[in-house]
Design an enzyme around this catalytic site. Sequence first.
Site, mmCIF file in Angstrom:
data_model
loop_
_atom_site.group_PDB
_atom_site.id
_atom_site.type_symbol
_atom_site.label_atom_id
_atom_site.label_comp_id
_atom_site.label_asym_id
_atom_site.label_seq_id
_atom_site.Cartn_x
_atom_site.Cartn_y
_atom_site.Cartn_z
ATOM 1 N N LEU A 59 11.512 0.855 7.226
ATOM 2 C CA LEU A 59 10.260 1.162 6.050
ATOM 3 C C LEU A 59 11.632 3.209 5.672
ATOM 4 C CD1 LEU A 59 8.330 0.940 3.824
ATOM 5 C CD2 LEU A 59 6.828 2.988 4.927
ATOM 6 N N TYR A 76 1.031 -1.516 -0.190
ATOM 7 C CA TYR A 76 0.289 0.031 -0.571
ATOM 8 C C TYR A 76 0.736 1.342 0.302
ATOM 9 C CZ TYR A 76 0.953 0.431 4.743
ATOM 10 O OH TYR A 76 1.157 1.107 6.516
ATOM 11 N N LYS A 95 6.270 -1.805 1.781
ATOM 12 C CA LYS A 95 5.437 -1.169 2.173
ATOM 13 C C LYS A 95 3.855 -2.960 2.411
ATOM 14 C CE LYS A 95 3.559 2.843 2.704
ATOM 15 N NZ LYS A 95 2.778 3.034 4.681
ATOM 16 N N GLU A 146 11.995 1.700 14.195
ATOM 17 C CA GLU A 146 10.870 2.768 13.558
ATOM 18 C C GLU A 146 9.165 3.642 14.790
ATOM 19 O OE1 GLU A 146 10.053 2.747 9.811
ATOM 20 O OE2 GLU A 146 9.702 0.192 10.400
#
Length: 283
Positions: free
Chosen positions: A203, A33, A147, A179
């Site tokens: 990411l 996505y 992702k 993260e």
Amino acid sequence: MTRTVYVNGDYVPEDQARISVFDRGFLFADGVYEVTSVLDGKLIDFAGHAARLARSLAELDMAAPCSDAELLEIHRDLVARNNVTEGLVYLQVTRGAADRDFAYPEHPSPTLVLFTQHKILANSPVAEKGLKIISVEDIRWGRRDIKTVQLLYPSMAKMMAKKAGADDAWMVEDGLITEGTSNNAYIVKGGRIITRHLGNEILAGITRTAILRFAREAQMVVEERAFTLEEAKAADEAFITSATSFVHPVVQIDDAVLGNGTPGPVARRLREIYLEACRSAAI
Ligand code: PMP
């Protein structure tokens, strides 16, 4: 008002949108996505999101459902049809419907879905208040650079934060911050901006790329390296970045209050620079 959403070539009212129960996105989280922000009715960093989508698809041996030019057109159509002046466009591509089998189907027909959400982005109250963060163990899979829609653990971590009276969680692996649940993490110490280097562990945020460029252009010192939870708790300030938050300051990590507990100057400045630059480059 019912939204108009996009499903495999058609623009339909949201309550008429249909996806197969055999869709591999539903059965295996076999999908990727992107979330692109909208400011003043225009898309922020569309090219960056399209490039990352292409990379995610390639890593999973999925064909692109259409060209970047077509994707841009769909994004713009949806923004216009739903009167979005500020908010986001969500895009998802899955490997499509096939008999349930762990092996990929030989001739997949991908599912492409897009929808919009209205959201206040520029004047977000969090920018003034700052975020309280808890640390949680990072137990996600090893390819966080792709992702994918398998977001259950980040969702659980967000709930752990809420239950603890905090806003969000930073994930920690081997003592090092990876993260945030849906954002990249930064600390500032002695004027230096420190954020995890790219790799399979995080990411590659589209906002991260932009922020690091703007910081360097503004003569700020940037270090792309792993940092510990202890370093973070002792930092002068901290912040997160993502497509929908831009830059949000962090004022507390677990029980450590950063600085005087209010948003720091580096986060404030970077948010200003980012907003100004994005507005003028939006398409
Ligand atoms: N890391 C993770 C795990 C995320 O989910 C996101 C947002 N999707 C980000 C970082 C930030 O990426 P971007 O700046 O492209 O929104």
